[in-house]
Enzyme design. Sequence first.
Site, PDB file in Angstrom:
ATOM      1  N   GLU A  77      18.144 -36.648  46.935  1.00 25.51           N
ATOM      2  CA  GLU A  77      18.234 -37.445  48.273  1.00 25.51           C
ATOM      3  C   GLU A  77      16.752 -38.094  48.300  1.00 25.51           C
ATOM      4  OE1 GLU A  77      21.409 -36.996  50.623  1.00 25.51           O
ATOM      5  OE2 GLU A  77      20.441 -34.947  50.342  1.00 25.51           O
ATOM      6  N   TYR A 118      14.431 -43.792  39.605  1.00 23.61           N
ATOM      7  CA  TYR A 118      15.935 -42.978  39.205  1.00 23.61           C
ATOM      8  C   TYR A 118      16.892 -43.704  38.505  1.00 23.61           C
ATOM      9  CZ  TYR A 118      13.965 -39.745  42.505  1.00 23.61           C
ATOM     10  OH  TYR A 118      13.014 -38.768  43.319  1.00 23.61           O
TER      11      TYR A 118
HETATM   12  C1  LIG Z   1       8.332 -41.724  42.058  1.00 22.83           C
HETATM   13  C2  LIG Z   1       7.225 -41.325  41.400  1.00 22.83           C
HETATM   14  C3  LIG Z   1       7.414 -39.643  41.190  1.00 22.83           C
HETATM   15  C4  LIG Z   1       6.852 -41.985  39.992  1.00 22.83           C
HETATM   16  O1  LIG Z   1       5.861 -41.456  39.347  1.00 22.83           O
HETATM   17  P1  LIG Z   1       5.104 -42.308  38.106  1.00 22.83           P
HETATM   18  O2  LIG Z   1       4.206 -41.478  37.383  1.00 22.83           O
HETATM   19  O3  LIG Z   1       4.397 -43.774  38.825  1.00 22.83           O
HETATM   20  O4  LIG Z   1       6.301 -42.712  37.294  1.00 22.83           O
HETATM   21  P2  LIG Z   1       6.289 -43.657  35.784  1.00 22.83           P
HETATM   22  O5  LIG Z   1       4.863 -44.081  35.429  1.00 22.83           O
HETATM   23  O6  LIG Z   1       7.009 -42.733  34.793  1.00 22.83           O
HETATM   24  O7  LIG Z   1       7.187 -44.739  36.118  1.00 22.83           O
HETATM   25  C5  LIG Z   1       8.365 -44.995  35.200  1.00 22.83           C
HETATM   26  C6  LIG Z   1       9.231 -46.211  35.854  1.00 22.83           C
HETATM   27  O8  LIG Z   1       9.872 -46.076  36.789  1.00 22.83           O
HETATM   28  C7  LIG Z   1       9.728 -47.266  37.465  1.00 22.83           C
HETATM   29  N1  LIG Z   1       8.857 -47.013  38.902  1.00 22.83           N
HETATM   30  C8  LIG Z   1       7.957 -46.076  39.022  1.00 22.83           C
HETATM   31  N2  LIG Z   1       7.369 -46.364  40.256  1.00 22.83           N
HETATM   32  C9  LIG Z   1       7.848 -47.514  40.713  1.00 22.83           C
HETATM   33  C10 LIG Z   1       7.654 -48.282  41.963  1.00 22.83           C
HETATM   34  N3  LIG Z   1       6.830 -48.055  42.954  1.00 22.83           N
HETATM   35  N4  LIG Z   1       8.281 -49.443  42.016  1.00 22.83           N
HETATM   36  C11 LIG Z   1       9.104 -49.926  41.184  1.00 22.83           C
HETATM   37  N5  LIG Z   1       9.339 -49.187  39.966  1.00 22.83           N
HETATM   38  C12 LIG Z   1       8.872 -48.118  39.829  1.00 22.83           C
HETATM   39  C13 LIG Z   1       9.285 -48.248  36.613  1.00 22.83           C
HETATM   40  O9  LIG Z   1      10.172 -48.931  36.062  1.00 22.83           O
HETATM   41  C14 LIG Z   1       8.545 -47.506  35.850  1.00 22.83           C
HETATM   42  O10 LIG Z   1       7.997 -48.034  34.459  1.00 22.83           O
HETATM   43  P3  LIG Z   1       6.937 -49.108  34.296  1.00 22.83           P
HETATM   44  O11 LIG Z   1       5.679 -48.741  35.106  1.00 22.83           O
HETATM   45  O12 LIG Z   1       6.921 -49.485  32.820  1.00 22.83           O
HETATM   46  O13 LIG Z   1       7.614 -50.395  34.904  1.00 22.83           O
HETATM   47  C15 LIG Z   1       6.006 -41.626  42.301  1.00 22.83           C
HETATM   48  O14 LIG Z   1       5.985 -43.106  42.663  1.00 22.83           O
HETATM   49  C16 LIG Z   1       5.932 -40.941  43.567  1.00 22.83           C
HETATM   50  O15 LIG Z   1       5.195 -39.756  43.479  1.00 22.83           O
HETATM   51  N6  LIG Z   1       6.342 -41.552  44.504  1.00 22.83           N
HETATM   52  C17 LIG Z   1       6.206 -40.756  45.985  1.00 22.83           C
HETATM   53  C18 LIG Z   1       7.113 -39.636  46.157  1.00 22.83           C
HETATM   54  C19 LIG Z   1       8.363 -39.766  46.092  1.00 22.83           C
HETATM   55  O16 LIG Z   1       8.918 -40.971  46.765  1.00 22.83           O
HETATM   56  N7  LIG Z   1       9.192 -39.113  45.316  1.00 22.83           N
HETATM   57  C20 LIG Z   1      10.699 -39.358  45.173  1.00 22.83           C
HETATM   58  C21 LIG Z   1      11.381 -38.801  46.215  1.00 22.83           C
HETATM   59  S1  LIG Z   1      11.350 -36.918  46.432  1.00 22.83           S
END
Ligand SMILES: CC(C)(COP(=O)(O)OP(=O)(O)OC[C@H]1O[C@@H](n2cnc3c(N)ncnc32)[C@H](O)[C@@H]1OP(=O)(O)O)[C@@H](O)C(=O)NCCC(=O)NCCS
Length: 166
Positions: A113, A124
């Site tokens: 969610e 995702y």
């Molecule tokens: C979602 C989250 C876990 C991603 O973690 P991360 O370590 O930055 O992810 P990655 O570096 O492995 O990213 C992989 C890919 O996902 C996509 N991505 C990740 N964050 C993104 C963003 N803010 N906007 C757009 N694409 C994004 C990109 O395609 C990215 O690849 P790229 O950097 O080569 O473009 C992190 O942004 C987070 O903690 N967000 C806040 C908490 C949250 O909302 N969690 C999800 C709901 S529970």
Amino acid sequence: MRPTAPEMDGMMSVMLSAFDPAFGEAWNERQLASAMLIPGTRFAMIDAHGVLGPPSPSVPTAGFYLTRQVVDEEELLLIAVDPEYRRLGLGSRLLEHLLANAQERGTARLFLEMRADNPAEHFYRRYGFEQVGLRRDYYRGADGRLRDAKTFARTLVQVIELRSAQ
Ligand SMILES: CC(C)(COP(=O)(O)OP(=O)(O)OC[C@H]1O[C@@H](n2cnc3c(N)ncnc32)[C@H](O)[C@@H]1OP(=O)(O)O)[C@@H](O)C(=O)NCCC(=O)NCCS
């Protein structure tokens, strides 16, 4: 799966840095601790060097996930990476770890969610999750504003071993 005190501390420090309080998505320590007592709940952590496993005293915790399996379905309850370590592939490593482990333990479908305007949607979708539902006014932010949640799902392919009758 009951976490140790350093594991709880590591997850809570990521929780507090990763979720904007404006959106009301972060859990407090009590919520996290009670979620851990529910059967089928699992977590994994990653450190700032990209190593998955229990926290080490010398390397900061950078991210974690929390998931719950019920029979052959599983819900990704939380996944978060500290903003200081984002876009370095740590979130992907966590999600790939979850996908591989969930498949191994027989999960057929993985749900999650997410706040409707969360940029994590890109993250995702990159891993094959598709939107399967919308919950109106699911999250209440610090400002009292309600925000919709999107439900995403991904099917995991189960490999069935076929044996010859001979
Ligand atoms: C979602 C989250 C876990 C991603 O973690 P991360 O370590 O930055 O992810 P990655 O570096 O492995 O990213 C992989 C890919 O996902 C996509 N991505 C990740 N964050 C993104 C963003 N803010 N906007 C757009 N694409 C994004 C990109 O395609 C990215 O690849 P790229 O950097 O080569 O473009 C992190 O942004 C987070 O903690 N967000 C806040 C908490 C949250 O909302 N969690 C999800 C709901 S529970």
